[in-house]
Design a protein around this motif. Structure first.
Motif, PDB file in Angstrom:
ATOM      1  N   UNK A 171       0.831  -1.201   0.000  1.00  0.00           N
ATOM      2  CA  UNK A 171       0.000   0.000   0.000  1.00  0.00           C
ATOM      3  C   UNK A 171       0.867   1.253   0.000  1.00  0.00           C
ATOM      4  N   UNK A 172       1.940   1.236   0.786  1.00  0.00           N
ATOM      5  CA  UNK A 172       2.856   2.384   0.816  1.00  0.00           C
ATOM      6  C   UNK A 172       3.498   2.598  -0.554  1.00  0.00           C
ATOM      7  N   UNK A 173       3.976   1.495  -1.166  1.00  0.00           N
ATOM      8  CA  UNK A 173       4.552   1.572  -2.515  1.00  0.00           C
ATOM      9  C   UNK A 173       3.566   2.183  -3.494  1.00  0.00           C
ATOM     10  N   UNK A 174       2.377   1.648  -3.438  1.00  0.00           N
ATOM     11  CA  UNK A 174       1.314   2.023  -4.375  1.00  0.00           C
ATOM     12  C   UNK A 174       0.946   3.492  -4.255  1.00  0.00           C
ATOM     13  N   UNK A 175       0.827   3.976  -3.035  1.00  0.00           N
ATOM     14  CA  UNK A 175       0.446   5.369  -2.834  1.00  0.00           C
ATOM     15  C   UNK A 175       1.561   6.337  -3.235  1.00  0.00           C
ATOM     16  N   UNK A 176       2.793   5.881  -3.162  1.00  0.00           N
ATOM     17  CA  UNK A 176       3.906   6.745  -3.551  1.00  0.00           C
ATOM     18  C   UNK A 176       4.065   6.835  -5.066  1.00  0.00           C
ATOM     19  N   UNK A 177       3.807   5.715  -5.778  1.00  0.00           N
ATOM     20  CA  UNK A 177       4.149   5.679  -7.199  1.00  0.00           C
ATOM     21  C   UNK A 177       2.977   5.401  -8.127  1.00  0.00           C
ATOM     22  N   UNK A 178       1.854   4.899  -7.595  1.00  0.00           N
ATOM     23  CA  UNK A 178       0.724   4.546  -8.440  1.00  0.00           C
ATOM     24  C   UNK A 178       0.750   3.116  -8.932  1.00  0.00           C
ATOM     25  N   UNK A 179       1.778   2.374  -8.561  1.00  0.00           N
ATOM     26  CA  UNK A 179       1.862   0.947  -8.864  1.00  0.00           C
ATOM     27  C   UNK A 179       2.719   0.310  -7.775  1.00  0.00           C
ATOM     28  N   UNK A 180       2.877  -1.006  -7.821  1.00  0.00           N
ATOM     29  CA  UNK A 180       3.651  -1.671  -6.774  1.00  0.00           C
ATOM     30  C   UNK A 180       4.349  -2.895  -7.346  1.00  0.00           C
ATOM     31  N   UNK A 181       5.181  -3.533  -6.550  1.00  0.00           N
ATOM     32  CA  UNK A 181       6.067  -4.595  -7.040  1.00  0.00           C
ATOM     33  C   UNK A 181       5.317  -5.828  -7.516  1.00  0.00           C
ATOM     34  N   UNK A 182       4.078  -6.030  -7.106  1.00  0.00           N
ATOM     35  CA  UNK A 182       3.311  -7.195  -7.542  1.00  0.00           C
ATOM     36  C   UNK A 182       2.493  -6.932  -8.805  1.00  0.00           C
ATOM     37  N   UNK A 183       2.415  -5.673  -9.217  1.00  0.00           N
ATOM     38  CA  UNK A 183       1.669  -5.342 -10.440  1.00  0.00           C
ATOM     39  C   UNK A 183       2.205  -4.043 -11.020  1.00  0.00           C
ATOM     40  N   UNK A 184       3.007  -4.179 -12.079  1.00  0.00           N
ATOM     41  CA  UNK A 184       3.549  -3.012 -12.765  1.00  0.00           C
ATOM     42  C   UNK A 184       2.911  -2.815 -14.137  1.00  0.00           C
ATOM     43  N   UNK A 185       1.782  -3.502 -14.370  1.00  0.00           N
ATOM     44  CA  UNK A 185       1.074  -3.363 -15.646  1.00  0.00           C
ATOM     45  C   UNK A 185       0.218  -2.107 -15.646  1.00  0.00           C
ATOM     46  N   UNK A 186      -0.307  -1.740 -14.463  1.00  0.00           N
ATOM     47  CA  UNK A 186      -1.222  -0.605 -14.369  1.00  0.00           C
ATOM     48  C   UNK A 186      -0.621   0.525 -13.549  1.00  0.00           C
ATOM     49  N   UNK A 187      -0.765   1.733 -14.065  1.00  0.00           N
ATOM     50  CA  UNK A 187      -0.447   2.945 -13.321  1.00  0.00           C
ATOM     51  C   UNK A 187      -1.761   3.588 -12.893  1.00  0.00           C
ATOM     52  N   UNK A 188      -1.896   3.853 -11.599  1.00  0.00           N
ATOM     53  CA  UNK A 188      -3.117   4.462 -11.071  1.00  0.00           C
ATOM     54  C   UNK A 188      -2.800   5.856 -10.554  1.00  0.00           C
ATOM     55  N   UNK A 189      -3.657   6.795 -10.884  1.00  0.00           N
ATOM     56  CA  UNK A 189      -3.449   8.187 -10.511  1.00  0.00           C
ATOM     57  C   UNK A 189      -4.621   8.666  -9.664  1.00  0.00           C
ATOM     58  N   UNK A 190      -4.766   9.953  -9.513  1.00  0.00           N
ATOM     59  CA  UNK A 190      -5.906  10.534  -8.802  1.00  0.00           C
ATOM     60  C   UNK A 190      -6.519  11.615  -9.692  1.00  0.00           C
ATOM     61  N   UNK A 191      -7.764  11.995  -9.442  1.00  0.00           N
ATOM     62  CA  UNK A 191      -8.358  13.076 -10.242  1.00  0.00           C
ATOM     63  C   UNK A 191      -7.523  14.351 -10.223  1.00  0.00           C
ATOM     64  N   UNK A 192      -6.965  14.668  -9.075  1.00  0.00           N
ATOM     65  CA  UNK A 192      -6.175  15.898  -8.955  1.00  0.00           C
ATOM     66  C   UNK A 192      -4.870  15.799  -9.740  1.00  0.00           C
ATOM     67  N   UNK A 193      -4.183  14.657  -9.639  1.00  0.00           N
ATOM     68  CA  UNK A 193      -2.900  14.490 -10.330  1.00  0.00           C
ATOM     69  C   UNK A 193      -3.071  14.511 -11.843  1.00  0.00           C
TER      70      UNK A 193
END
Length: 260
Positions: A171-193
């Protein structure tokens, strides 16, 4: 700059993307909402580049309605699916295999509309996302329409809540970068970003839409609705999907912008 496509290829080789958008009510919402809003913004007989077309569901929707559509995708299976499906539709103007990062075959200001309905959420590298914007805008006419689909970071926490609450490091990885070590296929962002990304270019936001709305919260109920009640749900959804309070709950978001 080349996209590392192996994992993306593997993902799309395992699914039928066009069928995904037709199966359940909650999957249909994404497609129905996207075309509802694009139809408000696209003029008749427009030239449209569907630059990350998947299996071509949007390409064929617009070609069948009289637009001049050019469709391309990075994934070989998707391109083959488009070629195979073309026999059932109005012929596309062009079908190509290639990356949105390199649209050299098209001159500046060629298209009335550029659809970026997939690549943004597969580009984990910020420089590549920037290049996808630059190439899309380069081939788009001044005053033309650009559509950018994205996957919402907060909604995906709801979707993968068991994994993230089981491994808070992810979760920490994901919130910092938008993806994480178990799934690098998808980049997730936020409406503001994503709004900040769009504002870096000569683009004026016309609509910002929670494409599938409250899908993860009440999707199980929506999927059980009759066709008649689903139409009523869609009417409600379309009346609320630009509400800022719903954007963070929607798995997919869509920005429709005009090139200034």
């Amino acid at each position: 700059m080349e996209i590392k496509s192996e994992s993306i290829e593997a993902f799309y080789n395992s699914i039928d993307e066009s069928a995904r958008l037709k199966r359940k009510h909650t999957n249909q919402i994404e497609f129905l909402t996207t075309v509802e809003y694009l139809n408000k913004c696209i003029k008749p007989n427009s030239s449209i580049l569907d630059a990350c077309a998947g299996g071509g569901i949007y390409s064929f929707y617009f070609s069948d309605r009289g637009h001049q559509v050019y469709a391309g995708d990075l994934v070989g299976k998707n391109v083959a699916d488009i070629i195979n499906e073309q026999k059932n539709h109005t012929k596309l103007n062009d079908i190509f295999a290639g990356s949105i990062l390199d649209l050299h075959q098209y001159e500046d200001e060629t298209f009335d509309v550029v659809l970026n309905l997939g690549s943004h959420y597969h580009l984990t590298d910020a420089d590549q996302r920037n290049l996808s914007f630059k190439e899309s805008i380069r081939v788009l006419k001044t005053g033309g329409i650009m559509a950018i689909a994205y996957v919402n970071r907060y909604a995906n926490i709801i979707k993968f809540r068991e994994m993230f609450t089981g491994e808070f490091e992810l979760l920490d990885e994901y919130m910092k970068s938008g993806f994480h070590s178990k799934n690098k296929v998808f980049y997730c962002t936020t409406p503001e970003l994503v709004e900040k990304e769009v504002e870096n270019y000569n683009l004026e936001i016309v609509h910002h839409i929670a494409t599938d709305g409250m899908k993860f919260i009440i999707g199980d109920v929506v999927n059980e609705l009759s066709e008649e009640k689903f139409k009523k749900w869609m009417a409600f959804h379309l009346s609320t999907c630009e509400d800022r309070s719903i954007l963070g709950a929607s798995e997919h978001g869509l920005i429709i912008a005009r090139k200034i």
